[in-house]
Design a protein around this motif. Structure first.
Motif, PDB file in Angstrom:
ATOM      1  N   GLU A 348       0.807  -1.209   0.000  1.00  0.00           N
ATOM      2  CA  GLU A 348       0.000   0.000   0.000  1.00  0.00           C
ATOM      3  C   GLU A 348       0.843   1.263   0.000  1.00  0.00           C
ATOM      4  O   GLU A 348       0.300   2.364  -0.105  1.00  0.00           O
ATOM      5  CB  GLU A 348      -0.921   0.000   1.237  1.00  0.00           C
ATOM      6  CG  GLU A 348      -1.873  -1.183   1.284  1.00  0.00           C
ATOM      7  CD  GLU A 348      -2.799  -1.109   2.481  1.00  0.00           C
ATOM      8  OE1 GLU A 348      -2.760  -0.075   3.181  1.00  0.00           O
ATOM      9  OE2 GLU A 348      -3.546  -2.063   2.712  1.00  0.00           O
ATOM     10  N   THR A 352      -0.715   4.999  -1.327  1.00  0.00           N
ATOM     11  CA  THR A 352      -1.058   6.027  -0.336  1.00  0.00           C
ATOM     12  C   THR A 352      -0.830   7.426  -0.885  1.00  0.00           C
ATOM     13  O   THR A 352      -1.397   8.391  -0.367  1.00  0.00           O
ATOM     14  CB  THR A 352      -0.216   5.847   0.946  1.00  0.00           C
ATOM     15  OG1 THR A 352       1.173   5.904   0.599  1.00  0.00           O
ATOM     16  CG2 THR A 352      -0.523   4.527   1.620  1.00  0.00           C
ATOM     17  N   GLU A 355      -3.962   9.834  -3.988  1.00  0.00           N
ATOM     18  CA  GLU A 355      -4.857  10.979  -3.842  1.00  0.00           C
ATOM     19  C   GLU A 355      -4.088  12.292  -3.909  1.00  0.00           C
ATOM     20  O   GLU A 355      -4.523  13.261  -4.543  1.00  0.00           O
ATOM     21  CB  GLU A 355      -5.629  10.888  -2.523  1.00  0.00           C
ATOM     22  CG  GLU A 355      -6.632  12.022  -2.333  1.00  0.00           C
ATOM     23  CD  GLU A 355      -7.505  11.809  -1.119  1.00  0.00           C
ATOM     24  OE1 GLU A 355      -8.401  12.663  -0.889  1.00  0.00           O
ATOM     25  OE2 GLU A 355      -7.312  10.820  -0.385  1.00  0.00           O
ATOM     26  N   GLY A 376      -9.826  -3.689  -2.278  1.00  0.00           N
ATOM     27  CA  GLY A 376     -11.187  -3.531  -1.785  1.00  0.00           C
ATOM     28  C   GLY A 376     -11.815  -2.195  -2.129  1.00  0.00           C
ATOM     29  O   GLY A 376     -12.742  -1.750  -1.431  1.00  0.00           O
ATOM     30  N   ARG A 378     -10.482   0.649  -1.813  1.00  0.00           N
ATOM     31  CA  ARG A 378     -10.035   1.722  -0.921  1.00  0.00           C
ATOM     32  C   ARG A 378      -9.399   2.879  -1.682  1.00  0.00           C
ATOM     33  O   ARG A 378      -9.630   4.047  -1.376  1.00  0.00           O
ATOM     34  CB  ARG A 378      -9.036   1.133   0.083  1.00  0.00           C
ATOM     35  CG  ARG A 378      -8.549   2.108   1.138  1.00  0.00           C
ATOM     36  CD  ARG A 378      -7.458   1.474   1.981  1.00  0.00           C
ATOM     37  NE  ARG A 378      -7.808   0.102   2.371  1.00  0.00           N
ATOM     38  CZ  ARG A 378      -6.943  -0.731   2.942  1.00  0.00           C
ATOM     39  NH1 ARG A 378      -5.696  -0.358   3.145  1.00  0.00           N
ATOM     40  NH2 ARG A 378      -7.331  -1.960   3.267  1.00  0.00           N
ATOM     41  N   TRP A 379      -8.585   2.559  -2.696  1.00  0.00           N
ATOM     42  CA  TRP A 379      -7.847   3.608  -3.389  1.00  0.00           C
ATOM     43  C   TRP A 379      -8.625   4.188  -4.566  1.00  0.00           C
ATOM     44  O   TRP A 379      -8.171   5.134  -5.190  1.00  0.00           O
ATOM     45  CB  TRP A 379      -6.510   3.058  -3.881  1.00  0.00           C
ATOM     46  CG  TRP A 379      -5.727   2.390  -2.803  1.00  0.00           C
ATOM     47  CD1 TRP A 379      -5.344   1.085  -2.746  1.00  0.00           C
ATOM     48  CD2 TRP A 379      -5.249   2.987  -1.606  1.00  0.00           C
ATOM     49  NE1 TRP A 379      -4.658   0.831  -1.596  1.00  0.00           N
ATOM     50  CE2 TRP A 379      -4.581   1.997  -0.864  1.00  0.00           C
ATOM     51  CE3 TRP A 379      -5.322   4.278  -1.059  1.00  0.00           C
ATOM     52  CZ2 TRP A 379      -3.987   2.236   0.356  1.00  0.00           C
ATOM     53  CZ3 TRP A 379      -4.723   4.516   0.162  1.00  0.00           C
ATOM     54  CH2 TRP A 379      -4.064   3.507   0.860  1.00  0.00           C
ATOM     55  N   LEU A 381     -11.767   5.409  -4.202  1.00  0.00           N
ATOM     56  CA  LEU A 381     -12.708   6.414  -3.719  1.00  0.00           C
ATOM     57  C   LEU A 381     -12.222   7.837  -3.929  1.00  0.00           C
ATOM     58  O   LEU A 381     -13.027   8.766  -4.053  1.00  0.00           O
ATOM     59  CB  LEU A 381     -12.996   6.174  -2.224  1.00  0.00           C
ATOM     60  CG  LEU A 381     -13.670   4.837  -1.886  1.00  0.00           C
ATOM     61  CD1 LEU A 381     -13.851   4.706  -0.385  1.00  0.00           C
ATOM     62  CD2 LEU A 381     -14.998   4.710  -2.608  1.00  0.00           C
ATOM     63  N   CYS A 382     -10.897   8.044  -3.982  1.00  0.00           N
ATOM     64  CA  CYS A 382     -10.383   9.403  -4.130  1.00  0.00           C
ATOM     65  C   CYS A 382     -10.759  10.014  -5.481  1.00  0.00           C
ATOM     66  O   CYS A 382     -10.684  11.239  -5.650  1.00  0.00           O
ATOM     67  CB  CYS A 382      -8.871   9.442  -3.938  1.00  0.00           C
ATOM     68  SG  CYS A 382      -7.932   8.561  -5.214  1.00  0.00           S
ATOM     69  N   CYS A 401     -11.673  -4.148  -6.852  1.00  0.00           N
ATOM     70  CA  CYS A 401     -12.806  -3.220  -6.864  1.00  0.00           C
ATOM     71  C   CYS A 401     -13.962  -3.876  -7.600  1.00  0.00           C
ATOM     72  O   CYS A 401     -13.767  -4.780  -8.418  1.00  0.00           O
ATOM     73  CB  CYS A 401     -12.445  -1.885  -7.505  1.00  0.00           C
ATOM     74  SG  CYS A 401     -12.059  -1.986  -9.266  1.00  0.00           S
ATOM     75  N   GLN A 405     -18.633  -0.363  -6.353  1.00  0.00           N
ATOM     76  CA  GLN A 405     -17.721   0.681  -5.873  1.00  0.00           C
ATOM     77  C   GLN A 405     -17.456   1.717  -6.962  1.00  0.00           C
ATOM     78  O   GLN A 405     -17.332   2.906  -6.672  1.00  0.00           O
ATOM     79  CB  GLN A 405     -16.412   0.030  -5.406  1.00  0.00           C
ATOM     80  CG  GLN A 405     -16.593  -0.841  -4.169  1.00  0.00           C
ATOM     81  CD  GLN A 405     -15.435  -1.781  -3.923  1.00  0.00           C
ATOM     82  OE1 GLN A 405     -14.670  -2.088  -4.845  1.00  0.00           O
ATOM     83  NE2 GLN A 405     -15.313  -2.264  -2.688  1.00  0.00           N
TER      84      GLN A 405
END
Length: 502
Positions: A348, A352, A355, A376, A378-379, A381-382, A401, A405
């Motif tokens: 990750e 990180t 975004e 999942g 997570r990355w 959504l930005c 994804c 999502q």
């Protein structure tokens, strides 16, 4: 089918011979593609033989006769023909190209004959190209240019003899060419140097706007040497608009594990808009990590395919926001030589910074992820809170994804004030993937909300991208010159008397 009678033929010839001069020029422009076949090279003669009026028009149009190409082994017919053409050109800007065929035999004699013909007109050269001629001929040609000036010269191309020879590793020749060293070419804007040392050109022609460098020693040089070379190019040429850096004959495995780019001094170039790089990946990434290019719009390979910005460059992108004018970006996953193929991000740490990197791209309109694991979603959504102008999103063999999502991101952008809604979504999957019932429901919603394509893998040359559809940069492996979008016409329409093209 009835045969037209003599009256019909007479009427057609009469109509053809009475067209105005500006319409004649438009017809000529549409028919003349400036190619290498015999019909294109002899088009001025063909046009002048249509009728008496067309002959007068052709002879009165100097730019018709201003393209001189030496392509055949027997140069004597070309010398006779171009002697007449130069008289008819009447001082029009000249486009001259010399290829290797005339130098198969009697090479020095033929080279001297060509130079005797064209040198008295050097003040009217607009473009000059010497392509893969023998080394001694290159030296002879460019030595003749040392003490002269070419005030109208806009484009110069020098391609070394060994640049494209088969069955032999290409090398940069030690033969140094120094045209106009005691003269001048004050309007030179486009330069291509392939297989020749280039240092002289950087300090002699500092007003260049377009530069193509193909230097084979780039593949043997280390990362720091290549970075310093490119930085020197940019520092010497403050007006540069387009830069092509091409390293042919690269050896070894170019897909390496991501390596940490060492700290490098940053430089900024205020005018560079197009950057095309083909270098070993460690050099490619190191160069991008230390440049601030406020006007750069995209990064391309010489095949006009979008060049990848690898994941470990997300950190400098998030720290410095070096490309605020970028309109398209391609982010690939990492390549693993040990596993024999592509993989998603293994950790990750790099994502990180995604975004932060995207927050520095306010004008980005197209974003492509290739073989990336979003862990999942997570990355992903930005994308709902960054890149307000984003309209094209492409996911190529990505994991981690779901369509649900992706739908959440699309809805977030639709609701966010000042953000453009996604207009086009393309998902390329592995052929073995089977969608679930939930996926099918989300995909149906996506199809109703935007242009949605979900297919198996597509070849790079056939994939519709923002750059190919909107910017008109069609992928091609035949690209050999500087930016196809600026290819010269056989004659500029604005030069034609009485005709103005806006």
């Amino acid at each position: 089918m009835p045969t037209p009678d003599n009256t019909d033929i007479t009427i057609r010839i009469h109509m053809l011979s009475n067209i105005p001069y500006d319409i004649f020029l438009i017809i000529a422009f549409l028919c003349w593609n400036d190619g290498e076949d015999k019909y294109s090279s002899n088009f001025p003669i063909i046009a002048s033989h249509v009728c008496r009026i067309w002959r007068r028009y052709a002879l009165d149009t100097g730019v018709f006769w201003a393209t001189l190409g030496f392509r055949k082994a027997n140069i004597h017919p070309a010398l006779i023909k171009y002697t007449v053409w130069l008289e008819r050109a009447r001082g029009s800007p000249l486009d001259i190209f010399i290829e290797p065929q005339p130098f198969k035999t009697a090479s020095v004699k033929n080279a001297k004959a060509i130079m005797r013909l064209i040198m008295p007109h050097v003040s009217h050269w607009r473009s000059f190209r010497v392509d893969r001629v023998p080394k001694k001929i290159s030296r002879l040609i460019f030595d003749r240019l040392r003490d002269v000036s070419a005030p109208m010269l806009e484009s110069l191309t020098a391609v070394g003899e060994r640049a494209r020879r088969h069955f032999q590793p290409p090398t940069t020749t030690r033969c140094k060419i120094r045209p106009f060293v005691h003269g001048d070419a004050p309007n030179l804007m486009e330069l291509a140097v392939v297989g020749f040392p280039h240092d002289y050109f950087l300090t002699r022609f500092t007003k260049l706007r377009v530069l193509q460098l193909t230097q084979f020693e780039f593949s043997q040089a280390g990362q720091m040497e290549n970075v310093k070379s490119i930085q020197r190019v940019l520092l010497c040429l403050p007006n540069l608009h387009t830069l092509h850096i091409h390293c042919d004959g690269m050896s070894g495995d170019h897909h390496r594990f991501p390596n940490q780019v060492p700290p490098l001094p940053r430089i900024s170039h205020p005018s560079l808009t197009e950057l095309w790089i083909r270098l070993p990946e460690d050099s490619h990434d190191a160069i991008l990590s230390c440049l601030d290019l406020p006007r750069a719009r995209y990064f391309l390979s010489l095949a006009q395919l979008e060049a990848a910005v690898r994941p470990h460059l997300l950190l400098p992108l998030s720290q410095h926001h070096p490309f605020p004018n970028l309109v398209s970006l391609r982010l690939p996953g990492n390549y693993s030589p040990s596993s024999g193929g592509w993989m998603g991000y293994s950790g990750e740490e790099e994502l990180t910074h995604l975004e932060g990197a995207l927050s520095g791209l306010p004008l980005l309109k197209a974003l492509t992820f290739e073989r990336v694991n979003f862990v999942g979603g997570r990355w992903l959504l930005c994308l709902g809170t960054t890149c307000p102008r984003l309209q094209w999103l492409t996911l190529i063999q990505c994991g981690g994804c779901t369509p649900e999502q992706i739908r959440a991101v699309v809805e977030a952008r639709q609701k966010r004030p000042g953000f453009d809604a996604l207009a086009r979504l393309a998902i390329e999957k592995r052929a073995t993937e089977t969608p679930t019932t939930v996926d099918k429901d989300a995909e149906e919603w996506l199809r109703r909300s935007l242009i949605y394509k979900s297919d198996s893998m597509t070849d790079d040359l056939k994939r519709d991208t923002y750059l190919s559809v909107v910017e008109g940069l069609k992928p091609t492996f035949l690209l050999t010159g500087i930016n196809k979008t600026t290819t010269r016409r056989p004659f500029p329409m604005s030069d034609a008397p009485g005709l103005h093209v806006g």
